[in-house]
Design a protein around this motif. Structure first.
Motif, PDB file in Angstrom:
ATOM      1  N   TYR A 123     -11.141  -6.198  -0.766  1.00  0.00           N
ATOM      2  CA  TYR A 123     -11.632  -5.271  -1.788  1.00  0.00           C
ATOM      3  C   TYR A 123     -12.521  -4.177  -1.203  1.00  0.00           C
ATOM      4  CZ  TYR A 123      -9.739  -8.272  -5.423  1.00  0.00           C
ATOM      5  OH  TYR A 123      -8.875  -8.980  -6.232  1.00  0.00           O
TER       6      TYR A 123
ATOM      7  N   SER B 115      -6.531  -9.490  -3.495  1.00  0.00           N
ATOM      8  CA  SER B 115      -5.943 -10.254  -4.598  1.00  0.00           C
ATOM      9  C   SER B 115      -6.570 -11.642  -4.634  1.00  0.00           C
ATOM     10  CB  SER B 115      -4.422 -10.360  -4.427  1.00  0.00           C
ATOM     11  OG  SER B 115      -3.882 -11.307  -5.327  1.00  0.00           O
TER      12      SER B 115
ATOM     13  N   ARG C 229       1.612  -6.810   1.872  1.00  0.00           N
ATOM     14  CA  ARG C 229       0.725  -7.144   0.761  1.00  0.00           C
ATOM     15  C   ARG C 229       0.684  -8.639   0.496  1.00  0.00           C
ATOM     16  NH1 ARG C 229       1.616  -4.127  -4.534  1.00  0.00           N
ATOM     17  NH2 ARG C 229       3.816  -4.520  -4.113  1.00  0.00           N
TER      18      ARG C 229
ATOM     19  N   SER D 182       1.173 -12.418  -2.893  1.00  0.00           N
ATOM     20  CA  SER D 182       0.838 -11.870  -4.204  1.00  0.00           C
ATOM     21  C   SER D 182       1.561 -10.550  -4.447  1.00  0.00           C
ATOM     22  CB  SER D 182      -0.673 -11.671  -4.337  1.00  0.00           C
ATOM     23  OG  SER D 182      -1.134 -10.746  -3.372  1.00  0.00           O
TER      24      SER D 182
ATOM     25  N   LEU E 250      -2.056  -9.829 -10.607  1.00  0.00           N
ATOM     26  CA  LEU E 250      -1.945 -10.452  -9.293  1.00  0.00           C
ATOM     27  C   LEU E 250      -2.454  -9.570  -8.172  1.00  0.00           C
ATOM     28  CD1 LEU E 250       1.490 -12.277  -9.348  1.00  0.00           C
ATOM     29  CD2 LEU E 250      -0.775 -13.293  -9.367  1.00  0.00           C
ATOM     30  N   TYR E 251      -2.367  -8.287  -8.350  1.00  0.00           N
ATOM     31  CA  TYR E 251      -2.727  -7.405  -7.216  1.00  0.00           C
ATOM     32  C   TYR E 251      -3.470  -6.198  -7.740  1.00  0.00           C
ATOM     33  CZ  TYR E 251      -2.394  -5.055  -2.761  1.00  0.00           C
ATOM     34  OH  TYR E 251      -2.703  -4.430  -1.577  1.00  0.00           O
ATOM     35  N   ARG E 252      -4.590  -5.931  -7.178  1.00  0.00           N
ATOM     36  CA  ARG E 252      -5.399  -4.791  -7.575  1.00  0.00           C
ATOM     37  C   ARG E 252      -4.983  -3.580  -6.749  1.00  0.00           C
ATOM     38  NH1 ARG E 252     -10.599  -5.198  -9.914  1.00  0.00           N
ATOM     39  NH2 ARG E 252     -11.701  -3.212  -9.982  1.00  0.00           N
TER      40      ARG E 252
END
Length: 318
Positions: A54, A256, A298, A301, A315-317
Motif C-alpha cells: 500500500y 491486497s 499482481r 488476488s 480483492l485488489y486496491r
C-alpha cells in the motif's frame, strides 16, 4: 438487484463464519497446528503488505518486527510472569514502536538503500537476541510458558479460536485504516509521492504511521507465534523468515489484504503436502515464486479479480 447482492454477501459471510467456527471439530492436533500457523502468517503478511504493497516502500524489516513481537510476548511471560493477554498487547506495542523507529530512515532514503537499511535492522536485532543473553537467554533461546485464558490452559483448539479472533480484529482495523483518509494517503504516496505532497498530504507523517502500523500488526503476529510454538530462538527470525513473508505477499498479491490471506494459506499449507518428498518443497516454492513474478505480477488476488470483475474492488486496491 443491489439488495439481492447484499443478501448473497451476508449469506456467504455467515457460511464462512460457521465453517471457521466448526473447523476444529473435524481435524487432529497436527492439522490444527498447521491451521494455527496459517492464521499467524496471515496476520504477519497483512502487516508486511501495508508498507510494501500500500505504501510502496521497498522495506524488509517485517521479520524483525515479527521477532520483536515474539520476544516481547515470550519474555513478558517467561521473566515477568505476565498473563498471555497482557503479553500479547505488549508484543503489539513493541512492534509498533519498532515500526515507527524504522520508518524514520524512510524519510531520507528509498528504494534499494531503504531495503539495505531495513535488512540491516533485522540482522542487528538478531545480534541483540544472541548477545544480550541476560535478557533474551542468548543463542539457545528459551521456552515460553503455557498460555492460559480464563483460568484454562490453551490447547491447539483454544489457540485456534484466540488466533482467529485476533486475526479478525487485525484485519478489520487495518481495513478501516486503509479506507480512511490515512490509508488513501498511503496509496497516493505509493502512486506519486511528489503529487501527494503537492495535494497537501503529510508525506513524512504518513510514512511513519504506515511503518508503525505495519510493525504493530507484525509484532502482534509474532506474539501469536510465540504462543504457537512454545519456544523462541534467534535463528527463527533471520533471512529465511523475511523471504517467507516476502514470498507470501508477492504470491498473494501486493496491495491486497485478501492476497495476504491467500498467499499465507498457500505457502504455509503447501510444505505440509510436500513433507514426504525431501528437496521438492524448495523446488516448488522457487518455481511458484518465479511463475508469479513473470506471469502474475499482481499475484493470486489479481488473477481472481481479472476472472471475477464483480469482486475486483474487494480483492485488489487499484
Amino acid at each position: 438487484m443491489a439488495d439481492s447482492c447484499k443478501l448473497k454477501r451476508r449469506v456467504c459471510w455467515l457460511l464462512l463464519l460457521i465453517v471457521l467456527a466448526v473447523l476444529p471439530l473435524g481435524v487432529n492436533n497436527y492439522v490444527q497446528f498447521v491451521i494455527n500457523t496459517m492464521l499467524v502468517y496471515c496476520l504477519a503478511a497483512v502487516g508486511f503488505n501495508i508498507v510494501i504493497g500500500y505504501l510502496g516502500q521497498l522495506a524488509f524489516a517485517n521479520a524483525a518486527f515479527f521477532g520483536i513481537g515474539a520476544y516481547a510476548a515470550g519474555l513478558a511471560m517467561a521473566r515477568l510472569d505476565l498473563p498471555f493477554p497482557l503479553a500479547l498487547a505488549l508484543s503489539a506495542i513493541a512492534g509498533g514502536l519498532a515500526g515507527g523507529l524504522v520508518g524514520l530512515p524512510a524519510l531520507r532514503v528509498k528504494g534499494y538503500y531503504l531495503a539495505i537499511v531495513t535488512l540491516a535492522f533485522g540482522e542487528l536485532m538478531r545480534w541483540f537476541y544472541v548477545h544480550a543473553d541476560s535478557i533474551t537467554y542468548g543463542a539457545g533461546g528459551f521456552s515460553v510458558p503455557p498460555a492460559s485464558l480464563f483460568g484454562a490452559t490453551l490447547n491447539e483448539t483454544g489457540k485456534y479460536y484466540v488466533f482467529l479472533v485476533v486475526l479478525g480484529l487485525g484485519l478489520a482495523t487495518t481495513l478501516h485504516l486503509l479506507k480512511s483518509r490515512i490509508g488513501r494517503a498511503f496509496v497516493a504516496i505509493r502512486n506519486n509521492e511528489p503529487a501527494a505532497a503537492s495535494l497537501g498530504i503529510a508525506v513524512a507523517r504518513s510514512k511513519v504511521l504506515a511503518f508503525a502500523w505495519s510493525g504493530l500488526i507484525a509484532g502482534l503476529a509474532g506474539g501469536l507465534y510465540a504462543l504457537l510454538n512454545g519456544r523462541i530462538s534467534p535463528d527463527t527470525f533471520g533471512l529465511a523468515q523475511m523471504l517467507m513473508h516476502f514470498a507470501i505477499v508477492m504470491i498473494g498479491g501486493l496491495g491486497s489484504l485478501a492476497g495476504s490471506i491467500l498467499g499465507a494459506v498457500l505457502l504455509t499449507g503447501a510444505p505440509e503436502l510436500l513433507r514426504n518428498f525431501p528437496g521438492l518443497e524448495e523446488i516448488v516454492f522457487s518455481l511458484l515464486l518465479m511463475l508469479v513474478l513473470f506471469f502474475m505480477p499482481r499475484g493470486l488476488s489479481g488473477l481472481v479479480a481479472d476472472r471475477i470483475p464483480a469482486v475486483r474492488e474487494r480483492l485488489y486496491r487499484e
